[in-house]
Design a protein around this motif. Structure first.
Motif, short mmCIF file in Angstrom:
data_model
loop_
_atom_site.label_atom_id
_atom_site.label_comp_id
_atom_site.label_asym_id
_atom_site.label_seq_id
_atom_site.Cartn_x
_atom_site.Cartn_y
_atom_site.Cartn_z
N PRO A 134 -8.71 -4.38 -4.76
CA PRO A 134 -7.51 -4.99 -5.36
C PRO A 134 -6.25 -4.17 -5.10
O PRO A 134 -5.16 -4.73 -4.95
CB PRO A 134 -7.85 -5.03 -6.85
CG PRO A 134 -9.35 -5.16 -6.87
CD PRO A 134 -9.83 -4.31 -5.72
N GLU A 135 -6.38 -2.84 -5.01
CA GLU A 135 -5.21 -1.99 -4.80
C GLU A 135 -4.66 -2.09 -3.38
O GLU A 135 -3.47 -1.89 -3.16
CB GLU A 135 -5.57 -0.52 -5.10
CG GLU A 135 -5.92 -0.22 -6.55
CD GLU A 135 -7.30 -0.72 -6.95
OE1 GLU A 135 -7.53 -0.96 -8.16
OE2 GLU A 135 -8.16 -0.89 -6.04
N SER A 136 -5.52 -2.38 -2.42
CA SER A 136 -5.07 -2.37 -1.02
C SER A 136 -4.70 -3.75 -0.50
O SER A 136 -4.13 -3.88 0.57
CB SER A 136 -6.17 -1.79 -0.13
OG SER A 136 -7.30 -2.65 -0.09
N ARG A 137 -5.01 -4.80 -1.26
CA ARG A 137 -4.89 -6.16 -0.71
C ARG A 137 -3.47 -6.57 -0.41
O ARG A 137 -3.21 -7.26 0.58
CB ARG A 137 -5.57 -7.16 -1.65
CG ARG A 137 -7.08 -7.18 -1.46
CD ARG A 137 -7.80 -8.03 -2.44
NE ARG A 137 -9.25 -7.90 -2.24
CZ ARG A 137 -10.15 -8.04 -3.20
NH1 ARG A 137 -9.75 -8.31 -4.44
NH2 ARG A 137 -11.42 -7.90 -2.92
N MET A 194 8.34 -12.35 -0.95
CA MET A 194 7.99 -11.95 -2.32
C MET A 194 6.70 -12.62 -2.78
O MET A 194 5.88 -12.01 -3.46
CB MET A 194 9.13 -12.31 -3.28
CG MET A 194 10.41 -11.53 -3.08
SD MET A 194 11.71 -12.04 -4.23
CE MET A 194 11.09 -11.37 -5.77
N ASP A 195 6.50 -13.86 -2.38
CA ASP A 195 5.43 -14.67 -2.94
C ASP A 195 4.11 -14.56 -2.20
O ASP A 195 3.06 -14.33 -2.81
CB ASP A 195 5.88 -16.15 -2.96
CG ASP A 195 4.81 -17.07 -3.51
OD1 ASP A 195 3.89 -17.43 -2.75
OD2 ASP A 195 4.90 -17.44 -4.70
N VAL A 196 4.13 -14.72 -0.89
CA VAL A 196 2.90 -14.94 -0.13
C VAL A 196 1.87 -13.81 -0.27
O VAL A 196 0.70 -14.08 -0.59
CB VAL A 196 3.21 -15.22 1.35
CG1 VAL A 196 1.92 -15.28 2.17
CG2 VAL A 196 3.98 -16.54 1.49
N PRO A 197 2.22 -12.52 -0.06
CA PRO A 197 1.19 -11.49 -0.17
C PRO A 197 0.57 -11.41 -1.57
O PRO A 197 -0.63 -11.17 -1.70
CB PRO A 197 1.95 -10.20 0.17
CG PRO A 197 3.13 -10.65 0.98
CD PRO A 197 3.52 -11.96 0.39
N VAL A 198 1.38 -11.62 -2.61
CA VAL A 198 0.86 -11.56 -3.98
C VAL A 198 -0.07 -12.74 -4.24
O VAL A 198 -1.12 -12.59 -4.87
CB VAL A 198 2.01 -11.55 -5.00
CG1 VAL A 198 1.46 -11.44 -6.42
CG2 VAL A 198 2.96 -10.39 -4.74
#
Length: 425
Positions: free
Chosen positions: A131-134, A343-347
């Protein structure tokens, strides 16, 4: 976290993904043009829709096989199929053979094979990330894909006329390298617990292949949180595709020719079609230039804020594109929507990864990837709707899409936040 610290599989898949997108953009972007010249526009449309339908079947079949038999085997089958069909298409397009029908058959099987492998690739990324690297991984992957699409379209544009056979031959050679990389460098990552199942499924007798297939996807479709994220992703993609659908048509038809830049007697004058090309290029260049910077700048911003603000900026940018006839305002709107996208897509992709159970990862990814197919239909329908609604009406429709996206995010994030609070108590 840096590239050197990532799982070896992940570094290979990012590099392979870049080459795959490059080759796909080089060739597949021009297949509709090829078919239109060979068979006429009306027949070409039917042929392309058939390819899309078979691609959906391939995606679902690949998702099932990857969860049942493993990621590596599924990737090898799909990538070998892509390689062989590119070689067949190159041979069929050569002057010695020249069979458009065989080229199309190769294209049909090629897209099935590529779709078959796609869920396994997505699931493998989930298997070897934390979860930290995603967010970093998805940011790098997003940047790489956009760079590949830009270069691929450029190379394909130069080579298509008069050198299509060479283009197909290069694609075949490239996919040989991709399949070899998977065979020699990729290890299986399918979680061990999926052999037994996470819900006691192993204790039940195995049914037919079709029954197992149906039961696996039935469980995916019953996941309400995943369904909400799928709705949000579909609407987000539907808005994004407006640039090459309704907005593209509006700019070509209605945008008056104007000076975008003027210095003395020298000026840059553009019409609607040229403005559309500039806007698409601006979006691609900004994503490539700013994706990694945005990850560093926004890494301390809460996910909820990034997703709400990102969806809002993205939607607002497209609303302006739907109504404005001023070149510089259109350019500013493209900048705003690109910032929202980054802002949106990677999250959103990281959120998807967190909610997908290990036992059904590729089934989930197969269903999730269908958002692109549905969005293509919605975007096409918007051209027809735009012939009835005025531009401000289309902008309002995009606004509704954006509000629904934020509503879905809120419904997903609020329960997860509450569960986190309970876990800490």
């Amino acid at each position: 976290m840096n590239l050197a610290a990532l799982h070896p599989n992940l570094r290979v898949r990012i590099a392979v993904g870049f080459l795959q997108r490059l080759l796909d953009s080089m060739v597949m972007s021009f297949m509709a043009i090829y078919l239109a010249f060979e068979y006429g526009v009306a027949v070409a449309g039917v042929l392309v829709v058939t390819v899309m339908v078979l691609g959906v079947v391939g995606t679902l079949a690949g998702g099932h096989m990857s969860d049942a038999r493993g990621r590596r085997r599924t990737l090898l089958l799909g990538e070998t199929g892509v390689c062989l069909t590119f070689a067949l298409m190159a041979a069929a397009d050569s002057s010695a053979w020249h069979s458009p029908a065989i080229v199309y058959c190769g294209y049909l099987v090629n897209k099935f094979a590529a779709s078959f492998a796609m869920p396994a690739n997505d699931a493998m990324i989930l298997d070897v990330t934390t979860p930290e690297s995603r967010k970093l991984v998805y940011t790098i992957n997003y940047w790489s894909i956009n760079l590949a699409l830009a270069f691929g379209a450029l190379l394909g544009g130069f080579l298509y006329n008069g050198h299509f056979t060479l283009l197909l031959t290069l694609a075949a050679a490239g996919t040989v390298a991709i399949a070899a990389a998977t065979y020699f460098l990729i290890a299986e990552t399918k979680p061990e617990e999926t052999e037994q199942g996470e819900t006691g499924a192993a204790a039940e007798p195995r049914g037919s292949i079709l029954r197992d297939f149906a039961n696996g996807y039935r469980l995916v479709l019953q996941d309400r949180a995943f369904g909400r994220l799928l709705v949000a992703a579909t609407l987000f993609m539907s808005i994004e595709l407006q640039l090459i659908n309704y907005i593209g048509v509006r700019l070509a038809r209605d945008l008056p020719a104007q000076d975008l830049l003027s210095i003395g007697s020298w000026s840059v004058r553009v019409d609607g079609v040229e403005m559309l090309g500039i806007l698409r290029a601006e979006n691609t260049v900004l994503v490539v230039a700013l994706a990694l910077v945005a990850h560093v700048v926004l890494r301390r911003v809460p996910d909820r804020v990034r997703m709400y603000a990102g969806a809002g900026l993205f939607t607002a940018g497209y609303m302006v594109l739907a109504v404005s006839d001023t070149g510089w305002l259109l350019l500013v709107a493209a900048l705003v929507l690109t910032v929202g996208e980054l802002m949106d897509v990677p999250v959103r992709q990281a959120l998807l990864a967190d909610m997908v159970p290990a036992a059904s990862r590729t089934r989930y990814m197969a269903v999730y990837n269908l958002n692109i197919r549905v969005a293509l239909v919605v975007a096409s329908l918007c051209i027809t709707i735009g012939s009835v609604l005025p531009p401000w009406g289309m902008a309002a429709l995009y606004g509704v899409f954006g509000l629904v996206i934020i509503w879905q995010y809120h419904a997903i994030l609020t329960p997860s936040a509450a569960r986190a609070e309970l876990a800490r108590a």
